[in-house]
Write a protein that holds these residues in place. Sequence first.
Motif, mmCIF file in Angstrom:
data_model
loop_
_atom_site.group_PDB
_atom_site.id
_atom_site.type_symbol
_atom_site.label_atom_id
_atom_site.label_comp_id
_atom_site.label_asym_id
_atom_site.label_seq_id
_atom_site.Cartn_x
_atom_site.Cartn_y
_atom_site.Cartn_z
ATOM 1 N N PHE A 138 0.832 -1.200 0.000
ATOM 2 C CA PHE A 138 0.000 0.000 0.000
ATOM 3 C C PHE A 138 0.869 1.254 0.000
ATOM 4 C CE2 PHE A 138 -2.581 3.271 2.205
ATOM 5 C CZ PHE A 138 -3.631 3.349 1.300
ATOM 6 N N GLU A 139 1.939 1.250 0.766
ATOM 7 C CA GLU A 139 2.835 2.417 0.797
ATOM 8 C C GLU A 139 3.417 2.693 -0.583
ATOM 9 O OE1 GLU A 139 6.980 3.959 2.918
ATOM 10 O OE2 GLU A 139 5.707 2.503 3.952
ATOM 11 N N LYS A 140 3.791 1.645 -1.310
ATOM 12 C CA LYS A 140 4.342 1.845 -2.657
ATOM 13 C C LYS A 140 3.287 2.412 -3.605
ATOM 14 C CE LYS A 140 6.923 -0.350 -6.386
ATOM 15 N NZ LYS A 140 6.178 0.407 -7.404
ATOM 16 N N ILE A 141 2.047 1.908 -3.498
ATOM 17 C CA ILE A 141 0.970 2.412 -4.351
ATOM 18 C C ILE A 141 0.745 3.905 -4.097
ATOM 19 C CG2 ILE A 141 -1.522 2.293 -4.769
ATOM 20 C CD1 ILE A 141 -1.299 -0.746 -4.201
ATOM 21 N N VAL A 142 0.707 4.287 -2.818
ATOM 22 C CA VAL A 142 0.515 5.696 -2.468
ATOM 23 C C VAL A 142 1.687 6.537 -2.965
ATOM 24 C CG1 VAL A 142 0.362 7.343 -0.558
ATOM 25 C CG2 VAL A 142 -0.945 5.217 -0.467
ATOM 26 N N THR A 143 2.893 6.049 -2.749
ATOM 27 C CA THR A 143 4.092 6.794 -3.156
ATOM 28 C C THR A 143 4.108 7.023 -4.660
ATOM 29 O OG1 THR A 143 5.353 5.881 -1.294
ATOM 30 C CG2 THR A 143 6.617 6.795 -3.127
ATOM 31 N N ASP A 144 3.771 5.996 -5.430
ATOM 32 C CA ASP A 144 3.751 6.126 -6.894
ATOM 33 C C ASP A 144 2.664 7.111 -7.324
ATOM 34 O OD1 ASP A 144 5.789 4.314 -7.011
ATOM 35 O OD2 ASP A 144 4.529 2.609 -7.589
ATOM 36 N N ILE A 146 1.180 9.643 -5.544
ATOM 37 C CA ILE A 146 1.407 11.020 -5.108
ATOM 38 C C ILE A 146 2.516 11.685 -5.930
ATOM 39 C CG2 ILE A 146 3.213 10.759 -3.330
ATOM 40 C CD1 ILE A 146 -0.055 12.651 -2.723
ATOM 41 N N ALA A 147 3.382 10.869 -6.531
ATOM 42 C CA ALA A 147 4.483 11.417 -7.329
ATOM 43 C C ALA A 147 4.014 11.940 -8.678
ATOM 44 C CB ALA A 147 5.558 10.350 -7.535
ATOM 45 N N THR A 148 2.838 11.495 -9.138
ATOM 46 C CA THR A 148 2.394 11.879 -10.486
ATOM 47 C C THR A 148 1.040 12.584 -10.521
ATOM 48 O OG1 THR A 148 1.411 9.683 -10.794
ATOM 49 C CG2 THR A 148 3.677 9.983 -11.532
ATOM 50 N N ALA A 149 0.197 12.387 -9.504
ATOM 51 C CA ALA A 149 -1.156 12.957 -9.528
ATOM 52 C C ALA A 149 -1.112 14.473 -9.386
ATOM 53 C CB ALA A 149 -1.987 12.359 -8.388
ATOM 54 N N GLU A 150 -2.012 15.155 -10.100
ATOM 55 C CA GLU A 150 -2.070 16.619 -10.067
ATOM 56 C C GLU A 150 -3.434 17.097 -9.617
ATOM 57 O OE1 GLU A 150 -1.062 18.247 -13.863
ATOM 58 O OE2 GLU A 150 1.093 18.162 -13.457
ATOM 59 N N HIS A 151 -3.434 18.248 -8.964
ATOM 60 C CA HIS A 151 -4.698 18.872 -8.568
ATOM 61 C C HIS A 151 -5.445 19.332 -9.824
ATOM 62 C CE1 HIS A 151 -7.467 21.910 -6.915
ATOM 63 N NE2 HIS A 151 -7.367 21.229 -5.786
ATOM 64 N N PRO A 152 -6.749 19.085 -9.917
ATOM 65 C CA PRO A 152 -7.484 19.394 -11.154
ATOM 66 C C PRO A 152 -7.529 20.873 -11.506
ATOM 67 C CG PRO A 152 -8.997 18.803 -9.392
ATOM 68 C CD PRO A 152 -7.622 18.467 -8.915
ATOM 69 N N ARG A 153 -7.481 21.750 -10.525
ATOM 70 C CA ARG A 153 -7.534 23.189 -10.809
ATOM 71 C C ARG A 153 -6.141 23.802 -10.946
ATOM 72 N NH1 ARG A 153 -9.693 28.003 -6.702
ATOM 73 N NH2 ARG A 153 -8.743 29.733 -7.858
ATOM 74 N N PRO A 157 1.436 19.026 -8.651
ATOM 75 C CA PRO A 157 1.294 17.882 -7.750
ATOM 76 C C PRO A 157 0.620 18.285 -6.439
ATOM 77 C CG PRO A 157 3.486 17.934 -8.719
ATOM 78 C CD PRO A 157 2.833 19.220 -9.104
ATOM 79 N N TYR A 158 -0.103 17.353 -5.857
ATOM 80 C CA TYR A 158 -0.780 17.658 -4.589
ATOM 81 C C TYR A 158 0.210 18.097 -3.519
ATOM 82 C CZ TYR A 158 -5.217 15.804 -6.287
ATOM 83 O OH TYR A 158 -6.393 15.616 -6.987
ATOM 84 N N THR A 159 1.411 17.533 -3.545
ATOM 85 C CA THR A 159 2.411 17.897 -2.549
ATOM 86 C C THR A 159 2.979 19.299 -2.785
ATOM 87 O OG1 THR A 159 4.009 16.637 -3.863
ATOM 88 C CG2 THR A 159 3.082 15.562 -1.918
ATOM 89 N N GLU A 160 2.576 19.940 -3.876
ATOM 90 C CA GLU A 160 2.928 21.346 -4.091
ATOM 91 C C GLU A 160 1.715 22.243 -3.891
ATOM 92 O OE1 GLU A 160 4.944 21.948 -7.801
ATOM 93 O OE2 GLU A 160 6.343 20.294 -7.438
ATOM 94 N N CYS A 161 0.587 21.640 -3.507
ATOM 95 C CA CYS A 161 -0.606 22.410 -3.149
ATOM 96 C C CYS A 161 -0.670 22.569 -1.630
ATOM 97 C CB CYS A 161 -1.868 21.721 -3.666
ATOM 98 S SG CYS A 161 -2.003 21.719 -5.463
ATOM 99 N N VAL A 162 0.503 22.673 -1.033
ATOM 100 C CA VAL A 162 0.614 22.907 0.403
ATOM 101 C C VAL A 162 0.697 24.409 0.636
ATOM 102 C CG1 VAL A 162 1.710 20.691 0.826
ATOM 103 C CG2 VAL A 162 3.125 22.663 0.314
ATOM 104 N N TYR A 163 0.394 24.832 1.851
ATOM 105 C CA TYR A 163 0.351 26.257 2.148
ATOM 106 C C TYR A 163 1.721 26.748 2.634
ATOM 107 C CZ TYR A 163 -4.648 25.192 2.051
ATOM 108 O OH TYR A 163 -5.903 24.759 1.680
ATOM 109 N N GLN A 164 2.299 27.664 1.870
ATOM 110 C CA GLN A 164 3.610 28.189 2.216
ATOM 111 C C GLN A 164 3.653 28.797 3.626
ATOM 112 O OE1 GLN A 164 6.476 27.882 0.763
ATOM 113 N NE2 GLN A 164 7.615 29.231 2.150
ATOM 114 N N PRO A 165 2.635 29.558 4.045
ATOM 115 C CA PRO A 165 2.678 30.095 5.414
ATOM 116 C C PRO A 165 2.744 29.004 6.479
ATOM 117 C CG PRO A 165 1.057 31.270 4.107
ATOM 118 C CD PRO A 165 1.477 30.081 3.297
ATOM 119 N N GLN A 166 2.108 27.878 6.218
ATOM 120 C CA GLN A 166 2.126 26.797 7.198
ATOM 121 C C GLN A 166 3.479 26.078 7.215
ATOM 122 O OE1 GLN A 166 -0.115 27.534 9.101
ATOM 123 N NE2 GLN A 166 -1.888 26.175 8.912
#
Length: 334
Positions: A138-144, A146-153, A157-166
């Motif tokens: 499961f960890e490998k599936i998630v890792t693969d 999250i490395a390629t999935a993008e936010h639709p708007r 990558p989702y990991t770049e849709c994090v909040y800089q102030p936080q």
Amino acid sequence: MRSRNSSLFVVAAIACFAAAAHAADPLPSWNEGPIKQSIIAFVEKVTTEGGPDFVAENERIATFDNDGTLWVEQPMYTQLAFALDRVKALAPQHPEWKTTQPYKSVLDGDVQGLLAMGDKALLAIVAVTHAGMTSDDFEKIVTDWIATAEHPRFKRPYTECVYQPQLELLAYLRENGFKTFIVSGGGIEFMRPWTERTYGIPKPQVVGSSIVTEFQIKDGKPVLIRLPKVNFIDDHAGKPVGIGQHIGQRPILAFGNSAGDREMLEYTTGGDGPRLGLLVYHNDAEREYAYGPAGGLPDSKIGTFPEELMDEAEKKGWLVVRMKDDWKQVFPAE
């Protein structure tokens, strides 16, 4: 030559001045104002040795919700997006899903129809996408994913849709002896593969919902198998329970963004000594999303922020961080 050297000196001086200014401001992506001042004042008073509000370093625990607090949760939770993608990936092995709910709604792209079916439908989706495999698989599936999935708007990558102030706040707290934890309704094994790389929060400092796992010997190897059964929901009143079970200490700072975080903030600020509760209020439709009591998505079932939560925040002195007003920048620069 003298003119060129003078220009280089000016450039270097400006760069040094900018670096010094940045170092002097631990939260550069936060707008100046009472919210930023209150956060810094709190950190300074609990870290000032000999002061009346000093807190020993081993008691400086800060807990953060994840969805909507550290990264984007609209138009759907990221873990739900992962589950829907997994259904589509597994669909060729299950031709019956084309006519069987709730899988039919997923394959037809009818997310609203899926959500309208309620928790039972979502649990069925979780069962086929999160269980029946080892924790390592499961960890490998998630890792693969999250490395390629993008936010639709935002098309990043989702990991770049994090909040800089936080990100700045997490770093600032750690620099001042705080131990930072994620306490989220999201799946603990969904978050752990990427939180250290994204937030600097290692796996042991992630608290979340979980499904039942079972020790087995598979092909001669000891493994943990994920079963299609809910073990613990780390949301609402579950959050203080999760904190007690995983951390074993009451936090002195808690940061959330919705009604699901109310009990975590109540538990945190209900202790003795200096305490700080904070909530992100999403009121920035241009740079992110607007939802809540006066937001643009009043019917959103995601990140629900009712009027009574705003009232409770005011009564209990929790800081409400209004994204549009208090954050100079929302996402990290591309």
